[in-house]
Each structure stands twice: as C-alpha cells, then as structure tokens.
Motif scaffolding. Structure first.
Motif, mmCIF file in Angstrom:
data_model
loop_
_atom_site.group_PDB
_atom_site.id
_atom_site.type_symbol
_atom_site.label_atom_id
_atom_site.label_comp_id
_atom_site.label_asym_id
_atom_site.label_seq_id
_atom_site.Cartn_x
_atom_site.Cartn_y
_atom_site.Cartn_z
ATOM 1 N N ASN A 6 0.831 -1.215 0.000
ATOM 2 C CA ASN A 6 0.000 0.000 0.000
ATOM 3 C C ASN A 6 0.863 1.261 0.000
ATOM 4 N N LEU A 10 0.858 4.139 -2.832
ATOM 5 C CA LEU A 10 0.670 5.554 -2.520
ATOM 6 C C LEU A 10 1.821 6.399 -3.052
ATOM 7 N N LEU A 189 -4.611 11.670 1.591
ATOM 8 C CA LEU A 189 -4.797 10.263 1.221
ATOM 9 C C LEU A 189 -5.990 10.103 0.283
ATOM 10 N N TYR A 193 -5.925 8.490 -3.486
ATOM 11 C CA TYR A 193 -6.735 7.330 -3.851
ATOM 12 C C TYR A 193 -7.736 7.684 -4.945
#
Length: 360
Positions: A6, A10, A189, A193
């Motif tokens: 993850n 990112l 974040l 996403y």
C-alpha cells in the motif's frame, strides 16, 4: 506485506500527482469535485439543520431556548443563499469556496450561540464535532484548501475568545490542532486514492473512443467533439479529409482478413504519426478514416494528404502494396454538411481512377 504494498502504491500515486501540469490538475480536481459534490452538498444541508437541534442542549445549559434561538436559526439564511448560488456555479474552485463558506457559517452560528450560554466549557466538544463538517467538505477540495480552512477555524476560535472567553481555551487548541492536521492528512490520502480512480476512468473513457484494431479514435469520439452539428472549440481554419483504402475487399479476398487487419493497423499508425497532436484521426467505418485538421486551411490539408498518398504508394514496409483515395473539404461550421462534401470528394476520387486526392 500488505502495508508495504500500500505504501508503494501511494508513493507511485504521489509521483503521478507531482508529474501533472496545471491543466491536468485543474481537470483532476474538477472531476473530483463533480464526483463528490452531491454528497458534500447534501451533507452540508443536513449538517446545517442538525446544528439547529443543538438548541435543545442550549436549553439544558441555560434553562431556556430564547437566548440562542436567533443564533441557531441564523444558519438558515446562509443555507438559503448557498442553495441559490450553488445552482449557478460549475467551476470546482467556486464550488469549493461555497462549500467551505457554508461550513464556516455553521461554525460562526455556533460560536454566536456559545456567546449566550451561561456554561461555555462544552465548547471544546462542539468544536471537535465541527471538524466532521470540514472533513466532509474536503472531499471536493484540494488539500491545501482544507489546511487553510483549518487555520481559519483556529483563528475564528481565537477571535471569538475575546468575547466568548472560553474557560478551557488551552484544551480547545490542544485538541483542535492535531484533529485539524488529521483532517488534512486524511484529505491528502483521499486525493491520492481518487487519483487512482481518475486514471482508471481515463483509461475506460479512452477505450470507449479508441478503435481496438487501428488504435486511432472511433466514431464515438464524434459524440464528444461535435455538439449541435458543430465542432466543439473550433478555431478556424479547419479542414476535414476522408480516406479510403483502394480495393480493400480485394486485399481481404486475395491475402486473407488477417493481412487486411494488418493493413488497417499500418495505415492507422501511419496516420497517427504523420498528423499533428491536436488533429483527430478517426476510423469512420471499415477501411474509411476521417482526419480533422485543426489550424489548417484546405490547401495545406490537401498538400499534406497528397504527401501521405505518395508515401503510401511508395512504401516498402506495408503488409501488401496498396493505395488510398482521399477527399478533402473546408469545415464550414456545419459538420454534417462538411462530411457530405468530403464524402462527395472521396466518391469523385474513387470514380475517376482512385489513388488521388480530390478537393471540394
């Protein structure tokens, strides 16, 4: 480990974000705003009405509704103005401004009500709850706008402290600063996403308007660039050409459909290579292609297609030898009429010997 995967995902999204130019970012945030705005607007409307219900807790603290009645219901004025203006705004920056403005009106109405409370110690809990409003608005905004909003919120607390005299200001700030930072981090974040979603959507949209064989545009693109029988953002001069592979049925019959597909792929790649970045190359159907030349008059378009015709005729790397016929016409502002003119020019080229360019 999933956490490491993850983190890598990112980081790649962050690098993708940093590589975007101003136009890309503007389109990205407009898309993000369009996607989330209905949710944000409904949440703000609900939040405004919910803020009025705190009049019951005011009653528990004061023993009466009257002192905070006007402050609590004052939010309806801001809400009405918001509902009117939001219908006339499409730009993401203006929409974000209106969203944050209503959120801060909820805050200010609350601070006005606190002024009339005999017990103000519970303001800290109320201010923490207010961060939910900013968390919601951040769905449509850039992270830096959320950060700016958090700073403004702290300034509002400090300014209103001059007359509200919060008994636990140190606790309020000690809670608000980390919560505000958490809201900003959450939106960073969320933005990354959403970028992943945005890229997937871009690929799907491109696939919808891309011919899978030739990798040029298909006819679905015309639905995007033609509105009310006119090209969108058309800046003359514009010329349109229609190209047809001569005796293509014979290519399929004598060499097979696989070779025919290779021929279509070849001409699609060559058209893409020899046209400009702002031109459109569209597979119109079968072996027919349309080329929309932007910032190009009909004489220049004719010369470019004549050179292309000669290149095809002399090419030694084609799957099989073939030639093309081309019709060219000036874009008149009437797209359907221009296509008819181009089709007539192509028909004339095919019926007067093929392997030529005809202008109408």
């Amino acid at each position: 480990m999933k956490i490491i995967e993850n983190a890598k995902a990112l980081w790649n999204l962050f690098k993708d974000y940093r590589s975007m130019n101003d136009d890309d970012l503007a389109d990205f945030y407009q898309s993000k705003c369009d996607y989330y705005q209905n949710y944000v607007a409904i949440s703000l409307v609900v939040g405004a009405f919910v803020s009025i219900t705190y009049i019951f807790s005011d009653y528990l603290l004061n023993g009466t509704y009257l002192p905070t009645l006007i402050p609590r219901f004052s939010i309806l004025v801001a809400l009405a103005l918001f509902l009117v203006l939001i219908n006339f705004v499409r730009d993401s920056k203006l929409i974000t401004f209106l969203d944050f403005a209503l959120a801060h009106c909820i805050v200010l109405a609350t601070m006005w009500a606190i002024y009339h409370l005999e017990i103000k110690v519970h303001a800290s809990e109320g201010f923490i709850i207010m961060n939910v409003v900013f968390l919601t608005v951040g769905f449509v905004s850039r992270p830096r706008y959320t950060f700016l909003s958090s700073v403004i919120f702290i300034l509002e607390i400090l300014i209103t402290n001059t007359f509200n005299h919060y008994p636990n200001l140190d606790i309020i700030l000690a809670l608000q600063i980390p919560v505000g930072l958490a809201v900003v981090c959450s939106h960073i974040l969320l933005t990354l996403y959403y970028l992943d979603h945005y890229r997937v959507r871009q690929k799907l949209e491109l696939a919808m308007v891309t011919d899978p064989l030739t990798q040029v545009y298909n006819r679905h693109l015309l639905e995007k660039i033609v509105t009310k029988n006119a090209l969108i953002d058309a800046q003359e001069p514009i010329a349109i050409a229609m190209l047809d592979i001569d005796y293509f049925k014979q290519v399929n019959d004598e060499h097979g459909h696989y070779t025919g597909d290779l021929t279509l792929l070849y001409i699609g790649k060559k058209l893409s290579t020899e046209t400009h970045g702002d031109d459109y190359v569209i597979r119109f159907g079968g072996e027919e292609f349309i080329i929309i030349f932007k910032n190009c008059d009909v004489n220049n378009a004719c010369a470019r297609m004549e050179q292309f015709r000669r290149d095809i005729e002399a090419a030694t790397d084609t799957p099989v030898p073939f030639t093309v016929s081309v019709g060219v016409s000036k874009y008149t502002g009437d797209f359907a009429k221009t296509i008819q003119n181009v089709d007539s020019a192509l028909y004339k080229a095919k019926n007067t010997g093929r392997n030529k360019v005809v202008v109408v």
